[in-house]
Design an enzyme around this catalytic site. Structure first.
Site, PDB file in Angstrom:
ATOM      1  N   HIS A   1       3.975  -5.144   3.547  1.00  0.00           N
ATOM      2  CA  HIS A   1       4.029  -5.689   4.904  1.00  0.00           C
ATOM      3  C   HIS A   1       3.654  -7.163   4.877  1.00  0.00           C
ATOM      4  CE1 HIS A   1       4.317  -1.773   6.878  1.00  0.00           C
ATOM      5  NE2 HIS A   1       3.354  -1.350   6.084  1.00  0.00           N
TER       6      HIS A   1
ATOM      7  N   HIS B   1       0.843  -1.198   0.000  1.00  0.00           N
ATOM      8  CA  HIS B   1       0.000   0.000   0.000  1.00  0.00           C
ATOM      9  C   HIS B   1       0.871   1.239   0.000  1.00  0.00           C
ATOM     10  CE1 HIS B   1      -0.002   0.922   4.584  1.00  0.00           C
ATOM     11  NE2 HIS B   1       1.027   0.168   4.286  1.00  0.00           N
TER      12      HIS B   1
ATOM     13  N   HIS C   1       4.852   0.375  -0.508  1.00  0.00           N
ATOM     14  CA  HIS C   1       5.710  -0.522   0.274  1.00  0.00           C
ATOM     15  C   HIS C   1       4.840  -1.664   0.781  1.00  0.00           C
ATOM     16  CE1 HIS C   1       3.871   2.100   3.285  1.00  0.00           C
ATOM     17  NE2 HIS C   1       4.070   1.126   4.166  1.00  0.00           N
TER      18      HIS C   1
ATOM     19  N   ASP D   1      -4.834 -10.841   0.614  1.00  0.00           N
ATOM     20  CA  ASP D   1      -3.515 -11.460   0.512  1.00  0.00           C
ATOM     21  C   ASP D   1      -2.903 -11.268  -0.868  1.00  0.00           C
ATOM     22  OD1 ASP D   1      -1.313 -12.950   1.463  1.00  0.00           O
ATOM     23  OD2 ASP D   1      -2.122 -14.791   0.595  1.00  0.00           O
ATOM     24  N   HIS D   2      -1.661 -10.807  -0.873  1.00  0.00           N
ATOM     25  CA  HIS D   2      -0.899 -10.534  -2.094  1.00  0.00           C
ATOM     26  C   HIS D   2      -1.624  -9.539  -2.999  1.00  0.00           C
ATOM     27  CE1 HIS D   2       1.438 -13.930  -0.676  1.00  0.00           C
ATOM     28  NE2 HIS D   2       2.412 -13.453  -1.433  1.00  0.00           N
TER      29      HIS D   2
ATOM     30  N   GLU E   1       1.373  -4.956  12.222  1.00  0.00           N
ATOM     31  CA  GLU E   1       1.913  -4.454  10.954  1.00  0.00           C
ATOM     32  C   GLU E   1       3.402  -4.797  10.869  1.00  0.00           C
ATOM     33  OE1 GLU E   1       1.429  -0.282   8.738  1.00  0.00           O
ATOM     34  OE2 GLU E   1       2.764  -0.196  10.476  1.00  0.00           O
TER      35      GLU E   1
ATOM     36  N   CYS F   1       6.549   6.189   4.109  1.00  0.00           N
ATOM     37  CA  CYS F   1       5.366   5.379   3.774  1.00  0.00           C
ATOM     38  C   CYS F   1       4.516   6.028   2.693  1.00  0.00           C
ATOM     39  CB  CYS F   1       4.527   5.121   5.027  1.00  0.00           C
ATOM     40  SG  CYS F   1       5.411   4.155   6.264  1.00  0.00           S
TER      41      CYS F   1
END
Length: 139
Positions: free
Chosen positions: A45, A18, A43, A83-84, A128, A37
């Protein structure tokens, strides 16, 4: 015999990227508020989410909620849509909401509360990073 209340927590990990950027702020303000960020390329997580339900321990089954059902809810609410994924581009909710971990917790709560039996959802906790953790209880 008194009713017994139990808490069940299921942990699930997922990866997503995100960019923290608010359309209500100028580019300069975004850089100041979100720092690295706010990188235009985003970037990622490796999030760890803890979903906790709270309720009466059923006298017949011995469960607050069937873990198989909770696992399915987590798959439908967290894994499939998040996810992904690029949260900002792939999840419609975040097209108008800044994809902070706080807002991610609200998103997960709002969708999870529709899936688990009424009144059972207690808490969403998102790690996070090892040092940054957000807790949301629907308030």
């Amino acid at each position: 015999m008194a009713e017994r209340i139990g808490y069940i927590t299921r942990v699930q990990s997922f990866s997503a990227c995100h960019r923290l950027h608010s359309p209500d702020l100028s580019d300069e303000e975004n850089k100041k508020v979100y720092g690295k960020c706010n990188n235009p390329n985003g970037h990622g997580h490796n999030y760890k989410v803890e979903v906790t339900v709270r309720g009466k321990i059923d006298a017949e089954t011995g469960m607050v909620m069937n873990l198989t059902d909770l696992k399915r809810c987590i798959e439908d609410v967290i894994m499939t849509p998040l996810d992904h994924k690029n949260l900002d581009k792939d999840v419609p909710y975040f097209s108008t909401v800044v994809s902070t971990t706080e807002n991610l917790a609200v998103y997960i709560w709002d969708h999870m509360v529709r899936e688990v039996p009424e009144g059972l959802l207690y808490e969403i906790k998102i790690h996070e990073t090892d040092k940054n953790i957000v807790v949301y209880r629907g308030e």
